[in-house]
Structures are given as C-alpha cells and as structure tokens.
Design a protein around this motif. Structure first.
Motif, PDB file in Angstrom:
ATOM      1  N   GLU A   7      35.796  40.782  37.433  1.00 49.93           N
ATOM      2  CA  GLU A   7      36.680  41.123  36.329  1.00 49.93           C
ATOM      3  C   GLU A   7      35.864  41.991  35.383  1.00 49.93           C
ATOM      4  OE1 GLU A   7      38.933  37.732  34.483  1.00 49.93           O
ATOM      5  OE2 GLU A   7      38.216  38.684  32.644  1.00 49.93           O
ATOM      6  N   SER A  27      31.263  44.142  32.907  1.00 43.22           N
ATOM      7  CA  SER A  27      31.844  43.263  33.916  1.00 43.22           C
ATOM      8  C   SER A  27      31.368  41.833  33.707  1.00 43.22           C
ATOM      9  CB  SER A  27      31.448  43.744  35.313  1.00 43.22           C
ATOM     10  OG  SER A  27      30.094  43.459  35.553  1.00 43.22           O
ATOM     11  N   GLN A  28      32.145  40.935  34.247  1.00 39.95           N
ATOM     12  CA  GLN A  28      31.822  39.518  34.105  1.00 39.95           C
ATOM     13  C   GLN A  28      30.598  39.145  34.939  1.00 39.95           C
ATOM     14  OE1 GLN A  28      35.077  36.980  35.261  1.00 39.95           O
ATOM     15  NE2 GLN A  28      34.327  35.341  33.951  1.00 39.95           N
ATOM     16  N   LYS A  58      40.681  43.849  37.286  1.00 40.41           N
ATOM     17  CA  LYS A  58      39.879  43.332  38.395  1.00 40.41           C
ATOM     18  C   LYS A  58      39.399  44.559  39.160  1.00 40.41           C
ATOM     19  CE  LYS A  58      41.433  41.269  42.188  1.00 40.41           C
ATOM     20  NZ  LYS A  58      42.307  40.336  42.928  1.00 40.41           N
ATOM     21  N   LEU A  78      44.726  43.790  34.703  1.00 39.70           N
ATOM     22  CA  LEU A  78      45.099  42.410  34.373  1.00 39.70           C
ATOM     23  C   LEU A  78      45.808  42.391  33.023  1.00 39.70           C
ATOM     24  CD1 LEU A  78      41.784  40.604  35.406  1.00 39.70           C
ATOM     25  CD2 LEU A  78      43.911  40.728  36.708  1.00 39.70           C
TER      26      LEU A  78
END
Ligand code: ZN
Length: 247
Positions: A7, A27-28, A58, A78
C-alpha cells in the motif's frame, strides 16, 4: 527481479521521457519509493488517475537489486483525494508535507509508524480542511520525532530533571530543551501552554489533536510554528538541499 506489492501514498510525480512519469511515493512496506510509470501520459494508460498526488493506492512494482528506480506495474486506487485539490491552501499544505517526507526519510527504508502518521494526517486534513495549519504542526513534530530530530520535550537535556507542568523550558540554537537554571536564560523560552500542546501531539491522533486545539489561543499556535520551523531549520542547515522546502 521481484514483483512486490504494498500500500502506498503517491507524493509527487515528474514527467519523464516522452510518455512516462517518475512517481515518488511513501509505501507501507518499503518506505520511500521512486518508480517509473511507463506510458502513463498516453491517452489510454492503465494507470488512469491513480497517480494523482495524495492518492492512496495498492501498488505492484518490479525491483532490481542496486537499482534506485523501481518499475511500477499496477496502481489500484484505494482512496483518491480529489476533494482536497480544489483549495489552493490545502494543496500547498499537502505539497509541503510531501516535500518534507521526501527529504527527511531515507529511500527504501520501511517505517510503518511514519507511514501511518502521514496517512492519518492526510485523513485529518480531508476531514477538516479548516484545521490544516494545526495538522501541519502535528505532522512536523512527528516527522522530527520519527526521523530522530525532536529533542526530549519532557526533561532538561543537561540535568535530566523532568519539567514540571508549570515551568517554562528553554531551547537555544542547538535544539536542546533545558530548564531555567541550565539554560542560564539563553535561548527561546517555551510557554507552559506550548509544552502541553507538544505533549498532546504524543498522546492524540491528528484529528482529535486538531479538535482539542480549538481551545488553544492563537499565540500558542504561532509559538508552536516558530518552534517547529526552528527545529526543521536546524536540520535543513545540515542538509542545505532541503532549504527550499521550509515554508
Ligand atoms: Zn536542567
């Protein structure tokens, strides 16, 4: 070459070549990523509107070892934040957040707390654009903290005594908080109200922090902006290329 998925928040895009763009995103699972979106400026691009700044998406991308640019394969929206793009002040505030994140965070180093914080600040701005400035202060304090530049706000940097709820702290050019005795009157004094605002950033999520800040006098908001800008300014002095970022 590995295909990876995470994500991410799109921070900024730059045109690249004839039809491509460079996309900078937080980004995660891999921190700050710079990727090429091939053909995304063509009329029927598979990326569509997914690369608008501040889109939560995503993403899947190919990454090669020792290569700074990844190759974006797919970007699926998202949450878009088109609602925020109509107000110039909001846009400028978000661009400022994106610039600071880009400059402060090392590329390809996952920092889940930073990711969640930036995402929560964006959600808070989306919830209440009128609170933009307060949310930016919250964001600055947390960014400084997570990147290791926030001094200890609870105790004196010299004698390590914890500040009481009723005493001002002092901060001089070295960005260390000190008690009155240790500072010997040198540096900017930080009001009790400002210190309590700083402590509140550590206890509350950005949206509740913004709501609670409605009770705080304008002078304290100004004091907080002066402090965060002083602290960021000190980081920028060490990294001059960041200078244009501060507003
Ligand atoms: Zn002291």
């Amino acid at each position: 070459m590995a295909l990876l998925e995470t994500e991410a928040l799109v921070l900024r895009t730059y045109n690249f070549g004839e039809a491509d763009k460079i996309v900078v995103c937080l980004s995660q699972s891999a921190g700050l990523i710079r990727g090429v979106a091939k053909g995304c400026r063509k009329l029927r691009s598979r990326f569509g509107a997914a690369l608008e700044p501040f889109t939560l998406a995503k993403i899947t991308y190919y990454s090669k070892e020792n290569q700074e640019l990844v190759s974006l394969n797919q970007v699926e929206i998202l949450e878009s934040h088109f609602d925020l793009s109509s107000d110039p002040d909001t846009l400028a505030g978000l661009a400022y957040m994106a610039d600071l994140v880009t400059e402060f965070s090392p590329p390809y180093e996952a920092n889940e707390t930073l990711y969640r914080m930036v995402k929560a600040c964006l959600a808070a701005v989306s919830e209440s654009q009128a609170d933009l400035q307060v949310i930016l202060r919250y964001f600055e304090v947390w960014l400084l903290r997570l990147e290791g530049y926030l001094p200890d706000i609870r105790r004196c940097g010299d004698c390590h005594r914890e500040f009481s709820e009723a005493e001002p702290a002092f901060v001089s050019v070295d960005s260390v908080f000190r008690c009155r005795e240790c500072s010997r009157g040198v540096g900017r004094s930080l009001s009790v109200s400002l210190q309590s605002q700083l402590r509140a950033t550590q206890k509350l999520a950005p949206y509740p922090f913004a709501k609670a800040s409605h009770e705080v006098p304008a002078g304290v908001h100004r004091e907080m902006a002066e402090l965060t800008h002083q602290l960021i300014g000190r980081v920028l002095e060490k990294q001059p290329r960041l200078k244009s970022t501060l507003r």
